[in-house]
Design an enzyme around this catalytic site. Structure first.
Site, PDB file in Angstrom:
ATOM      1  N   THR A 139       0.892  -1.143  -0.187  1.00 10.41           N
ATOM      2  CA  THR A 139      -0.017   0.036  -0.138  1.00 10.41           C
ATOM      3  C   THR A 139       0.634   0.918  -0.162  1.00 10.41           C
ATOM      4  O   THR A 139       2.252   1.615   0.259  1.00 10.41           O
ATOM      5  CB  THR A 139      -1.085   0.272   0.994  1.00 10.41           C
ATOM      6  N   ASN A 185       0.733   5.086   1.339  1.00  9.22           N
ATOM      7  CA  ASN A 185       0.646   5.421   2.729  1.00  9.22           C
ATOM      8  C   ASN A 185      -0.182   7.704   2.042  1.00  9.22           C
ATOM      9  O   ASN A 185       0.961   7.766   2.116  1.00  9.22           O
ATOM     10  CB  ASN A 185       0.972   5.474   3.976  1.00  9.22           C
ATOM     11  N   GLU A 211      -4.438   4.662   3.150  1.00 12.35           N
ATOM     12  CA  GLU A 211      -3.565   3.315   2.720  1.00 12.35           C
ATOM     13  C   GLU A 211      -3.709   2.636   1.544  1.00 12.35           C
ATOM     14  O   GLU A 211      -5.386   2.314   1.392  1.00 12.35           O
ATOM     15  CB  GLU A 211      -3.722   2.605   3.538  1.00 12.35           C
TER      16      GLU A 211
END
Length: 147
Positions: free
Chosen positions: A38, A40, A95
């Site tokens: 992911t 952020n 995320e």
């Protein structure tokens, strides 16, 4: 136990939700523990938005800019906004999982995401495997919604 996806009381006037920022380091769990990298997004400029919108998993499109050899997109994405109850985070996070294989990390690259729909509320899980299964199903659901 089957997790309900897609049916919610959230009205469509919430969407689209636009988010952008320079990708920052998170906890590093997405790619290592969860098999789901992911990006952020810093939350500072979204404090007001984070107060208003429900925590949970969203779907939409994302582009990542300033990566040599990787076109920016847009690509399908699934995004978690919230506390990540399984990990007991102390702060809300944003995320984004971009549904594309990348040849490099993109810390410091600009990401722009547009949430187009809501998948489900945040949930706690009894095991890491249960969480990983839910994430895989969220990504499949998001991909189908965006076809």
């Amino acid at each position: 136990w089957t997790m309900q996806r897609g049916s919610t009381t959230i009205t469509n006037d919430l969407f689209p939700v636009y988010l952008k920022g320079l990708v920052i380091k998170g906890f590093g769990r997405g790619s290592t523990q969860l098999g789901c990298p992911t990006a952020n997004i810093p939350t500072e400029s979204y404090r007001e938005l984070l107060e208003k919108i429900p925590t949970g998993v969203y779907y939409g499109l994302a582009s990542v800019y300033n990566l040599p050899n990787d076109p920016p997109g847009p690509y399908k994405m699934a995004m978690n906004i919230g506390w990540s109850p399984f990990y007991q985070n102390k702060q809300k996070t944003i995320e984004v999982h971009v549904m594309r294989e990348y040849t490099q990390d993109f810390y410091g690259a600009e990401i722009r995401a547009i949430a187009l729909g809501y998948i489900r509320p945040e949930a706690n899980f009894t095991s890491l495997e249960e969480l990983k299964t839910a994430i895989r199903e969220d990504i499949e659901f998001a991909s189908t919604q965006l076809d």
